[in-house]
Design an enzyme around this catalytic site. Structure first.
Site, PDB file in Angstrom:
ATOM      1  N   ASP B 223      46.090  38.618  35.189  1.00  0.00           N
ATOM      2  CA  ASP B 223      45.600  39.817  35.875  1.00  0.00           C
ATOM      3  C   ASP B 223      46.459  41.034  35.570  1.00  0.00           C
ATOM      4  O   ASP B 223      45.984  42.165  35.579  1.00  0.00           O
ATOM      5  CB  ASP B 223      45.508  39.572  37.385  1.00  0.00           C
ATOM      6  N   ASN B 233      48.882  36.099  37.742  1.00  0.00           N
ATOM      7  CA  ASN B 233      47.559  35.482  37.574  1.00  0.00           C
ATOM      8  C   ASN B 233      47.215  34.788  38.892  1.00  0.00           C
ATOM      9  O   ASN B 233      48.023  34.742  39.825  1.00  0.00           O
ATOM     10  CB  ASN B 233      47.570  34.505  36.388  1.00  0.00           C
TER      11      ASN B 233
END
Lengths: 335, 335
Positions: B223, B233
């Site tokens: 992310d 993430n």
């Protein structure tokens, strides 16, 4: 017995009157937790003997033997099941020539004794374990090793209860424990009943909590401990242990001696139950996965002894457990 | 957009016609996955400009500015959102003196370009990553970094798709990824659509699978990646990375350059979203926890760069990522 499948949404009892009905309840996880399974199996034998007590001798022996067999086949991993059955068998042997009603009474008395003993043992484990926790400790636990998993008080949660009773301001972080959700449903419920502060997280959040300095200790129960100190416990325990080591957080395993299997050299020999796909597909009949997806569902994993800071037993705390230290737990006269 | 909240039980589209409706969809996880959020935000700006194009100039500018703001507030962690908004803002600046209909057309063209570019980039990441996987590799993935999380093909699952297309007999082990169940619902579904063998496990089983030698590689998406290589993430990624290191299993992170945030020295600076308690209480409106239990719900965690074997980007594979190696991904003319 309390039906642990429906807690905390409902609180219901399931009545059992035979070895077969108890075995089914163990298999279906109406009752779960290694010590509770042992106690249930003992009562399963007693109930079967009571049910059969006015049968002809030959049938009584044969059918009670079948009762032992069906109970032994209910679940494979928790050694307390086999330990309790072995204990019931010794009692049966000692009174085998007596009248059947007397045999049944003796078996029932032994089941009562196993139950009472388990509570006493959990209290002692609680005392030893509580001494390990500092005031205001934030304790992560996985699955449910509480009153519901034992005859009462609990092993891992027994330590937390004892520390709480001693005035230490303990708070609990409970892994939800997919797929059966023992943490979300049972541990959270037990702690709330006792007004011990509890915070629920998913299993995937334990690493986050540790790396943010929000966990001071980990305490879990055990389903079977090998003679070298390897610990089989609910799936996911191994991951928590690996993370605890990385973050220098003590990892304690609370277990009565009845959970230690000195016949196994290492954890590799512990049979790991694979449970039905349906548990992973969703929860309680609601499925959220694509139709036909392949699933694995091992119910336990093995944490190597090197990751265990200490075992907490009714004969004291065993740091860095190994074969010699575990062997020393039994009085030499009983070895 | 496809409503990812209801997959795989239903396949439904949700229509959006404004920045606010796209922002709400991102917030509610109708669409999720860092690259997909970036693409959605770009279309959110374009839709808003189209909606406002015949407003008086003053209102157009003010309201489009509000659209940027509301989109930027939809979720905090995935940097692709801010990257895409910044790109849309540059386009707006370049045509700000033109007619509003022309501005809107330009913004729509840029959103189309971001979408097409993301698919091209995923294909390249797929090629680079596929080369890392041996034939018959059993690949663990966490969450969903697939076609649904991007404009198409996927990052982590894009590597698996590319390896599969190249004839490698890859099989996938998918963590279910509580609480939102992206693995159980989305990754399993995507792999089954492509007839790539997939086995679903709970998040707590990854350690078991690794210790039984059943995982050859881990691939996840991201992310936000900090300039030193730390990776934010989906919550639980860090636990998988710690386990992979213990078992000497390579841990790959698939990410386009749009996920790398060179403004952040380390992962400590990445904002971690805490999502609503209701997600952890159960799933899809069914709750299984005791009333009133405290809950934590961080949606992401940070995996330190030292645990990352390599980042797989559209400019190649970056082993042992660090500031220097990440910096070198951008051509010196653009630095």
């Amino acid at each position: 017995m309390i039906d642990q499948r429906v807690l905390p949404v409902s609180f219901e009892y399931l009545a059992c009157d035979s070895a077969a009905s108890v075995a089914q309840a163990i298999h279906d996880m109406v009752v779960r937790g290694a010590p509770a399974i042992g106690v249930a199996a003992a009562y399963g034998v007693a109930l079967e003997a009571m049910r059969l007590h006015d049968m002809p001798t030959e049938n009584f022996s044969k059918d009670l033997e079948s009762g032992f067999t069906i109970l032994a086949q209910s679940r494979p991993t928790a050694v307390n099941l086999f330990w309790a059955l072995e204990r019931m068998r010794r009692v049966w042997s000692s009174v085998v020539k007596q009248e059947q009603a007397f045999v049944a009474q003796h078996l029932l008395a032994e089941a009562h004794e196993i139950l009472a003993e388990d509570i006493r043992i959990n209290r002692i484990i609680g005392e030893y374990g509580a001494a390990l926790l500092p005031d205001e400790a934030r304790v992560l636990t996985h699955c449910n090793a509480g009153a519901l998993a034992t005859a009462g008080h609990g092993t891992a949660l027994g330590i937390i209860r004892s520390a709480h009773e001693a005035g230490k301001r303990i708070s609990v972080i409970a892994d939800e424990t997919r797929p059966f959700l023992q943490g979300a449903r049972l541990t959270a419920w037990e702690m709330m009943q006792e007004r011990i502060p509890v915070t629920l997280i998913t299993d995937s959040m334990a690493g986050f909590m540790m790396s943010h300095g929000e966990i001071d200790a980990v305490i879990v129960g055990a389903d079977r401990v090998a003679s070298n100190g390897d610990v089989a416990n609910k799936i996911g325990t191994y991951m928590v242990a690996v993370l605890a080591r990385r973050h220098n957080i003590p990892f304690y395993v609370a277990c009565p001696l009845s959970t230690i299997d000195m016949t196994l050299p290492t954890g590799d020999g512990i049979p790991i139950e694979e449970r039905p796909d349906s548990e992973v597909k969703g929860y309680n009949g609601m499925h959220w996965v694509p139709e036909g997806v392949a699933i694995r569902n091992p119910a336990f994993d093995v944490t190597p002894a090197e990751l265990v800071t200490a075992l907490v037993t009714e004969r004291g705390v065993v740091y860095q457990p190994d074969k010699k230290r575990l062997h020393a737990l039994w009085p030499s006269t009983l070895r």
